[in-house]
Design a protein around this motif. Sequence first.
Motif, PDB file in Angstrom:
ATOM      1  N   LYS A  12       0.829  -1.211   0.000  1.00 33.90           N
ATOM      2  CA  LYS A  12       0.000   0.000   0.000  1.00 33.90           C
ATOM      3  C   LYS A  12       0.863   1.260   0.000  1.00 33.90           C
TER       4      LYS A  12
ATOM      5  N   LEU B 105       2.363   1.632  -3.534  1.00 32.78           N
ATOM      6  CA  LEU B 105       1.362   2.082  -4.503  1.00 32.78           C
ATOM      7  C   LEU B 105       1.077   3.576  -4.344  1.00 32.78           C
TER       8      LEU B 105
ATOM      9  N   VAL C 192      -4.823   5.187  -2.613  1.00 29.19           N
ATOM     10  CA  VAL C 192      -4.991   3.806  -2.170  1.00 29.19           C
ATOM     11  C   VAL C 192      -6.151   3.678  -1.188  1.00 29.19           C
TER      12      VAL C 192
ATOM     13  N   VAL D 179      -6.993  -4.349  -1.753  1.00 26.91           N
ATOM     14  CA  VAL D 179      -6.589  -2.979  -2.048  1.00 26.91           C
ATOM     15  C   VAL D 179      -7.050  -2.561  -3.441  1.00 26.91           C
TER      16      VAL D 179
ATOM     17  N   GLY E 248      -6.371   0.934  -5.954  1.00 22.83           N
ATOM     18  CA  GLY E 248      -5.706   2.207  -6.149  1.00 22.83           C
ATOM     19  C   GLY E 248      -6.289   2.902  -7.364  1.00 22.83           C
TER      20      GLY E 248
END
Length: 227
Positions: A199, A202, A209, A222, A224
Motif C-alpha cells: 500500500k 502504490l 490507495v 486494495v 488504487g
Amino acid sequence: MDKAIKLIETEDGSHSLYVPELDETYHSFHGAYRESIHVFFLYGLDYWFTHHPHQKPIRVFEVGFGTGLNAWLALVWAEQNKVPLLYHTIEPFPVPEEVYTQLNYKNIDQDIRLYQGAFDELHQAEWDKGGAITPYFNMKKDKTTLEKVQLYPTDVVFFDAFAPSKQPELWSKDLLQKVVDAMNPGAVFVTYCAKGQVKRDLAAVGLKVETLPGPPGKKEMVRGVKL
C-alpha cells in the motif's frame, strides 16, 4: 497432469492450482471463483465502469493469466454488458493443456455456461498476438514477464501475481511504477494483497490507495486510483 502443478478444489467448489515449488496456490483456498468476482470485478471492472459508463472500449491489463479465470470472466462480462473490452494479459509459464482442460469453471455458474467454449479458446489463442475472441472481447496474450512486457494505456489493472512473500520481484516499486505509468488518469488498480508495504509503494508511485473488504476468508484487499 504436470507433476509440478496440482489441481485442488477450493471452498466454493471451483478449482485452483497448487504449486509445490512455491508452496502457493493460484487462488484463495476459500474460493477461487468468489475471489475473482469480488476483487477484480466488483471492486475493479464494475467500479470503473460505474464511474466511466460512456468510455469505450475498456482497456484491461492483467498480471498473471494463470488458469484463465479472470480473462474468461472478463469475456463474459463484456458479452453480457455489450461493452467492448481490450484485454492484455501476460504469463511467462502457461498452464499445460492437460491441466486447464480439467478446470471446472465452466460448470460453476449456470448463468455463464453459454460461454463455455470461449474458455478453451482463451487458452488456445496464439501467444504474443492479439485478436477478437468474441464480438465484444479482444485479447492480446503475451508469454513474457512484467519486466519485459510492453504496456499500453490502461483503464483497469488486475494485479494477480503470486504473493509478495513468494515472488517479491513482481511487487517491486520499480515494476509497480511501470504499471502505474501506463494507467490512464482515473484508472483503477486492484489486487487481493493488502500488505502495508504494498500500500505504501502504490501510494508512492501515484495512486490514491483504498483498503477495502476482502473476499471470503480474507479481511482486506486494495484498490488504487490514478490521480
